[in-house]
Design a protein around this motif. Sequence first.
Motif, short mmCIF file in Angstrom:
data_model
loop_
_atom_site.label_atom_id
_atom_site.label_comp_id
_atom_site.label_asym_id
_atom_site.label_seq_id
_atom_site.Cartn_x
_atom_site.Cartn_y
_atom_site.Cartn_z
N PRO A 24 0.81 -1.22 0.00
CA PRO A 24 0.00 0.00 0.00
C PRO A 24 0.84 1.27 0.00
O PRO A 24 0.51 2.24 -0.68
CB PRO A 24 -0.84 -0.14 1.28
N ASP A 25 1.96 1.26 0.79
CA ASP A 25 2.82 2.43 0.82
C ASP A 25 3.54 2.61 -0.51
O ASP A 25 3.79 3.73 -0.96
CB ASP A 25 3.84 2.32 1.96
N GLN A 26 3.88 1.49 -1.14
CA GLN A 26 4.61 1.56 -2.38
C GLN A 26 3.76 2.12 -3.52
O GLN A 26 4.29 2.74 -4.44
CB GLN A 26 5.16 0.17 -2.74
N ILE A 27 2.45 1.88 -3.45
CA ILE A 27 1.60 2.34 -4.54
C ILE A 27 0.84 3.63 -4.18
O ILE A 27 -0.04 4.04 -4.91
CB ILE A 27 0.58 1.25 -4.94
N ASP A 28 1.21 4.25 -3.07
CA ASP A 28 0.59 5.52 -2.71
C ASP A 28 1.14 6.59 -3.64
O ASP A 28 2.25 7.09 -3.46
CB ASP A 28 0.90 5.86 -1.25
N GLU A 29 0.34 6.95 -4.60
CA GLU A 29 0.79 7.90 -5.60
C GLU A 29 0.95 9.31 -5.06
O GLU A 29 1.55 10.17 -5.72
CB GLU A 29 -0.18 7.93 -6.78
N THR A 30 0.44 9.54 -3.85
CA THR A 30 0.53 10.89 -3.29
C THR A 30 1.78 11.10 -2.44
O THR A 30 1.98 12.20 -1.92
CB THR A 30 -0.69 11.19 -2.40
N LYS A 31 2.62 10.09 -2.31
CA LYS A 31 3.71 10.18 -1.33
C LYS A 31 4.70 11.30 -1.63
O LYS A 31 5.33 11.83 -0.72
CB LYS A 31 4.43 8.84 -1.21
N ASP A 32 4.84 11.66 -2.89
CA ASP A 32 5.78 12.72 -3.24
C ASP A 32 5.06 14.03 -3.59
O ASP A 32 5.68 14.95 -4.12
CB ASP A 32 6.65 12.28 -4.43
N TRP A 33 3.78 14.09 -3.31
CA TRP A 33 3.04 15.29 -3.67
C TRP A 33 3.41 16.46 -2.75
O TRP A 33 3.67 16.28 -1.56
CB TRP A 33 1.54 15.04 -3.58
N SER A 34 3.36 17.63 -3.31
CA SER A 34 3.57 18.84 -2.51
C SER A 34 2.33 19.15 -1.68
O SER A 34 1.24 18.59 -1.91
CB SER A 34 3.87 20.02 -3.44
N ALA A 35 2.49 20.06 -0.73
CA ALA A 35 1.35 20.47 0.10
C ALA A 35 0.26 21.09 -0.77
O ALA A 35 -0.94 20.83 -0.58
CB ALA A 35 1.80 21.46 1.17
N GLY A 36 0.68 21.87 -1.74
CA GLY A 36 -0.30 22.51 -2.62
C GLY A 36 -1.09 21.50 -3.44
O GLY A 36 -2.30 21.65 -3.62
#
Length: 265
Positions: A24-36
């Motif tokens: 689940p952590d590996q496929i979390d596409e938001t992990k590198d998303w910015s705050a914005g």
Amino acid sequence: MPRKFLNAATLALAMLVSACSLLPDQIDETKDWSAGRLYSEAQSEIAAGNYDNAIRTLEKLESRYPFGTYAQQAQMDTAYVYFRQGEQAQALAAVERFIKLHPNHPHVDYIYYLRGLINFNDKLSLFNFLSRQDPTERDPKAAREAFDSFKQLTDRFPDSKYSPDARDRMRYLVNAMSAYEVHVANYYYRRGAYLAAANRAQLSVKNYPETPAVEEALFVMARSYDALGLDALRDDAERVLKMNYPNSVYFRGGKPKTGSWWNLF
């Protein structure tokens, strides 16, 4: 099967299970998303009515970027989303948390307003007098808490853009609480508890003197005192009723028209 092959198979299975647990952590596409970007995604979910997804995204935003404007906005939006979901307890907890953390926030007036709305949202269950539930079974606590929240807003931020609506809702709540006391008074009167009826009607007159329900409250007081044989108190209630409502339908044995004030919202 030789032991070394068995051990190897067991190790491989354990590694597979471990890898799956990390998936689940590996496929979390938001992990590198910015705050914005996280905030923008949360707003899109809110606009689409996907409140569970919005909450999860807001939680990620606050946990990954706990300081700054986006985190504060995430806290405000979390309270709003819980409110829209009808999760009153969680919404109030989020509101109180924000006020505690950011008492001088430039938009804290909105949070006070939202706290009032969260409690005000219970108004139909509290004051829907046309329902089958007996009015004496309803607790007007939420109405009083809503009134207090709106009053804090209007007292602290009289020029807030939310204050005019808050004042309208305060008038509604005062009218509703006054009518509640009269309904309870009538309940007691119908059951022959005349002293309780008079005392309850008196609360409406004393605490909410400028509300529409006062006319009926005075009438309930007069007929309750009459039933108790307290002629002086009866005459006094009738005198006040006649002085303030000289054309009252109660003098003609009628009933007032059903008001529309409780349909204000």
